[in-house]
Scaffold this active site. Structure first.
Site, PDB file in Angstrom:
ATOM      1  N   CYS A 145       0.836  -1.199   0.000  1.00  0.00           N
ATOM      2  CA  CYS A 145       0.000   0.000   0.000  1.00  0.00           C
ATOM      3  C   CYS A 145       0.875   1.254   0.000  1.00  0.00           C
ATOM      4  O   CYS A 145       1.398   1.652   1.044  1.00  0.00           O
ATOM      5  CB  CYS A 145      -0.913  -0.024   1.224  1.00  0.00           C
ATOM      6  N   CYS A 148      -0.421   4.157   2.105  1.00  0.00           N
ATOM      7  CA  CYS A 148      -0.285   3.944   3.557  1.00  0.00           C
ATOM      8  C   CYS A 148       1.168   4.144   3.997  1.00  0.00           C
ATOM      9  O   CYS A 148       1.431   4.758   5.026  1.00  0.00           O
ATOM     10  CB  CYS A 148      -0.657   2.518   3.957  1.00  0.00           C
ATOM     11  N   ASP A 149       2.108   3.594   3.245  1.00  0.00           N
ATOM     12  CA  ASP A 149       3.490   3.487   3.727  1.00  0.00           C
ATOM     13  C   ASP A 149       4.501   4.366   2.983  1.00  0.00           C
ATOM     14  O   ASP A 149       5.664   4.436   3.390  1.00  0.00           O
ATOM     15  CB  ASP A 149       3.954   2.019   3.615  1.00  0.00           C
TER      16      ASP A 149
END
Ligand code: NAP
Length: 318
Positions: A145, A148-149
């Site tokens: 992701c 997300c990261d």
């Protein structure tokens, strides 16, 4: 008997439980793995409105506490199938007996649970690359992701693997933060949109690595490099990167319901914005449904919409 059975305890499912309980309906949430879904793997969530930073596991804990605090029940078990029970005389309410009288049986290995409506919220999982090092270095440089990261790789070199829209969008997102983004694809043409490919081609810090297959992800404690094989030149080489973003497709977890509700070609549950599936009384929320944007916020929104539709259904509405 429950008013609403929710299949999946991720953000969409737990949000649906909160809305169901707050509307005075009895809800039960089935989860086969850990509550929270994919988000529990995110060390830091920084895109949830109103909460600047929170770990995925803490966000999950809070949501679970909120849902169960309101009275939602949970069952830690895999749902193997859902059966629609034929209505019998007298069970129906209002004029539309046939539809309103429908009951469903949610089946696990050990039990069957009767309910008046169902919210499918099983989510999906990113397809794995299936190469050595991937499993071991998950969360230590291997990510599924980018949104997300991605921020954790600010100023560093990363690789995105895949040639679909997800890989292209991940590469575009990461190019805003990372020093170099290597887009590694196994063919020489991308599956994703040409417009995005064009924008990426113009970026100085994005490099296409085409006709190339990832053979191994290397690193002791964290990702340090990937070993690649160029199919055209039949050459093996190393690329030093701190992060590997795997974007080689997604698998919705809808197999147990494939013969019940309509799925699209990729296996996502077909539904409009109201979350209604092809079966009256069954609703869908979150990543397992057809949609363009799969984020925490859209999962929560879907959970809300599906739960309120289920509440209206249980109340005898349409
Ligand atoms: P996808 O379109 O199925 O693409 C997967 C990519 O991964 C393909 O390029 C495929 O290569 C490659 N791949 C598959 N297995 C591989 C392996 N083992 N090793 C290396 N490469 C592998 O998946 P997606 O990009 O996740 O998109 C899923 C769906 O969501 C698509 O319909 C997509 O259009 C849609 N989507 C839409 C948007 C948007 O509209 N903004 C954003 C994201 C996703 P090949 O091409 O060689 O098969």
């Amino acid at each position: 008997m429950y008013d609403i059975a929710i299949i999946g305890g991720g953000i969409a499912g737990l949000t649906a439980a909160i809305y169901g309980q707050r509307a005075g309906k009895s809800t039960v949430v089935f989860e086969k793995m850990s509550f929270g879904g994919q988000i529990v793997n995110s060390p830091m969530v920084e895109n949830y409105p109103g909460i600047a930073t929170i770990s995925g596991s803490e966000l999950t804990e809070r949501l679970l506490e909120q849902a169960t605090g309101l009275g939602a029940e949970t069952v830690q078990a895999e749902v193997l199938g859902i059966e629609k029970q034929p209505p019998f005389a007298g069970r129906g309410r209002g004029n539309d007996e046939e539809a309103f009288g429908t009951l469903f049986h949610v089946r696990t290995v050990e039990e069957r649970f009767e309910c008046r409506s169902v919210v499918l919220a099983g989510g999906m999982e990113r397809r794995l690359l299936g190469v050595p090092g991937e499993e071991r270095l998950k969360g230590a440089g291997v990510s599924y992701c980018a949104t997300c990261d991605g921020m954790f790789f600010k100023g560093r070199d990363v690789a995105v693997v895949g040639g679909g829209n997800t890989a292209l969008e991940d590469a575009e997102f990461l190019s805003e933060y990372c020093k170099t983004v290597y887009l590694v694809h196994r063919r020489d043409t991308f599956r994703g949109e040409e417009g995005t490919v064009g924008r990426l081609a113009e970026k100085e810090n994005v490099e296409f690595v085409l006709d190339t297959v990832v053979e191994e992800i290397l690193g002791e404690q964290a990702v340090g490099a990937i070993r690649l094989w160029n199919k055209k030149e039949d050459g093996h080489f190393l690329l030093n990167v701190s992060g590997v973003f795997v974007a080689v497709g997604q698998i919705p977890k809808n197999e147990p319901f494939a013969s019940l509700v309509k799925l699209d070609e990729a296996g996502f549950v077909m539904a409009g914005e109201d979350g209604r599936t092809s079966v009256p009384g069954i609703f869908v929320a979150g990543d397992c449904r057809m949609k363009h944007v799969r984020q925490l916020t859209t999962a929560a929104a879907d959970g809300t919409v599906a739960a309120l539709a289920a509440v209206a259904w249980v109340n005898g509405g349409k």
